[in-house]
Enzyme design. Structure first.
Site, PDB file in Angstrom:
ATOM      1  N   GLY A  45      30.384  47.056   8.337  1.00 46.52           N
ATOM      2  CA  GLY A  45      30.114  47.825   7.127  1.00 46.52           C
ATOM      3  C   GLY A  45      30.264  49.317   7.368  1.00 46.52           C
ATOM      4  CB  VAL A  71      33.577  50.429  11.776  1.00 46.65           C
ATOM      5  CG1 VAL A  71      32.447  51.218  11.123  1.00 46.65           C
ATOM      6  CG2 VAL A  71      33.004  49.536  12.870  1.00 46.65           C
ATOM      7  CB  CYS A  72      33.513  52.496   7.584  1.00 47.29           C
ATOM      8  SG  CYS A  72      33.013  53.504   6.177  1.00 47.29           S
ATOM      9  CB  THR A  73      37.237  52.918   4.404  1.00 43.30           C
ATOM     10  OG1 THR A  73      37.264  54.080   5.248  1.00 43.30           O
ATOM     11  CG2 THR A  73      36.174  53.102   3.328  1.00 43.30           C
TER      12      THR A  73
END
Length: 296
Positions: free
Chosen positions: A216, A166-168
């Site tokens: 994201g 998730v995310c970075t």
């Protein structure tokens, strides 16, 4: 959902309904008394319910490994973890080098909610159904250049049923060489950095490419978790989990993506995170150089 919580969720409403006739007849004799269903009755109903829904909730044990590290965003971890906890017959490992609590990177303020790992890299089960990496800066960049973390992810990613983030967190997967040739997403302002790591940057709250599943930024973790539960179990099970969590988002503003946010809000974040983006690009390029040069 463990058996106790599942019992509370499923047993009591049905038991109350099942005993409504008995309660009505007793109410005429003792109108002031309200008789609750017994614990034994609730337990019996719970077991019967488990049998009735065995095709929905059954199946082999699911083993999930979730990397934790200093400097991660807590929500990146907690969102998916909340969803995964609703699985039955699961085993969840919070993975780190040792069992000391992780918080913010040092130097920095003390973490308000430190996370205690449950399993060291050395103790991690050989086979994982899910390998998961959360994001969060500046911790992401440190992990992208940590040889021990990258070696661990690379080894587990080669055999895991699903390799996820998730995310970075997707930048960390990319630095470990696990996203080369795969479509993937990330936080909106670092998504295109994935191409420096051999991935195919793809817009989307959840991006699935074969057994790679990336989410994201930050809050996408809940959506990601539900999508993964649907793949691990079924859509019906995932919808039941969504209802259990009463996940029905109604944000007060329509500004949750750069395409929707007003220009001033978008530019403010772009300016504020310009250094982060430059760091992400530089770190990704160094990571790719190491991947191309092979083991040192």
């Amino acid at each position: 959902m463990n058996r106790r919580y599942f019992s509370r969720l499923l047993s009591w409403p049905s038991v109350v309904l099942g005993y409504s006739a008995m309660q009505t007849s007793q109410a005429s004799a003792t109108p002031a008394a309200v008789q609750a269903p017994s614990k034994q009755a609730a337990d019996e109903h719970h077991l019967a319910t488990m049998d009735r829904y065995a095709p929905l909730i059954g199946g082999p044990k699911i083993t999930i490994g979730m990397l934790v590290y200093p400097g991660m965003f807590l929500q990146d971890l907690v969102g998916p973890l909340t969803v995964f906890e609703a699985l039955m017959n699961k085993e969840i490992h919070l993975l780190w080098k040792d069992l000391e609590p992780v918080g913010n990177e040092s130097p920095g303020p003390a973490a308000l909610i430190p996370v205690k790992p449950t399993t060291t890299f050395a103790q991690c089960p050989e086979q994982l159904d899910v390998l998961f990496v959360p994001g969060g800066v500046p911790g992401t960049f440190t992990m992208m250049e940590d040889p021990e973390v990258l070696a661990f992810l690379k080894a587990k990613g080669q055999t895991a049923r699903y390799v996820t983030s998730v995310c970075t967190g997707s930048l960390i997967l990319g630095a470990a060489g696990l996203l080369k040739g795969y479509k993937a997403t990330s936080y909106w302002d670092t998504r295109d950095v994935l191409k420096e790591l051999g991935a195919i940057p793809t817009r989307g709250r959840i991006v699935v490419d074969r057994n790679r599943i990336t989410g994201g930024g930050v809050t996408a973790g809940i959506d990601f978790g539900l999508k993964l539960v649907a793949l691990l179990k079924s859509r019906v099970y995932a919808e039941a989990v969504q209802l259990y969590l009463e996940y029905d988002p109604q944000p007060p503003f329509n500004a949750g993506s750069p395409e929707k946010a007003q220009p001033l809000a978008r530019q403010f974040l772009k300016d504020m995170f310009a250094g982060m983006r430059a760091n992400a690009l530089a770190t990704a390029k160094r990571a790719m150089q190491r991947l191309l040069s092979g083991p040192t």
